[in-house]
Design a protein around this motif. Structure first.
Motif, PDB file in Angstrom:
ATOM      1  N   VAL A  12      -0.593  -3.825  -4.290  1.00 23.18           N
ATOM      2  CA  VAL A  12      -0.457  -2.461  -3.789  1.00 23.18           C
ATOM      3  C   VAL A  12      -1.747  -1.657  -3.981  1.00 23.18           C
ATOM      4  O   VAL A  12      -1.776  -0.460  -3.694  1.00 23.18           O
ATOM      5  N   GLU A  17       0.434   5.997  -1.458  1.00 24.78           N
ATOM      6  CA  GLU A  17       1.306   6.250  -2.600  1.00 24.78           C
ATOM      7  C   GLU A  17       2.768   5.967  -2.277  1.00 24.78           C
ATOM      8  O   GLU A  17       3.520   5.470  -3.109  1.00 24.78           O
ATOM      9  N   LYS A  20       3.464   2.322  -2.689  1.00 24.76           N
ATOM     10  CA  LYS A  20       3.500   1.963  -4.106  1.00 24.76           C
ATOM     11  C   LYS A  20       4.844   2.350  -4.715  1.00 24.76           C
ATOM     12  O   LYS A  20       5.439   1.580  -5.474  1.00 24.76           O
TER      13      LYS A  20
END
Length: 59
Positions: A12, A17, A20
């Motif tokens: 990742v 974000e 993730k």
């Protein structure tokens, strides 16, 4: 519902974000880590968002 085995195959690092956080919500976080989840609509949507980072197999 059927179950699926989700395995993370890519890192990742340098990913947005949201991707993730989706990987973390699936219970993954390290390459080659696998989890078994019920194949609900919510899980299917999360898998679709990070399909380029994971492999999925029906159990």
């Amino acid at each position: 519902m059927s179950k699926v085995r989700i395995t993370q195959v890519k890192s990742v690092i340098d990913r947005p974000e949201r991707q993730k956080l989706t990987i973390k919500a699936l219970g993954l976080g390290k390459i080659n880590r696998s989890v078994e989840q019920e194949n609900t609509d919510a899980i299917a949507g999360m898998i679709r968002k990070v399909s380029h980072l994971v492999t999925v197999e029906e159990i």
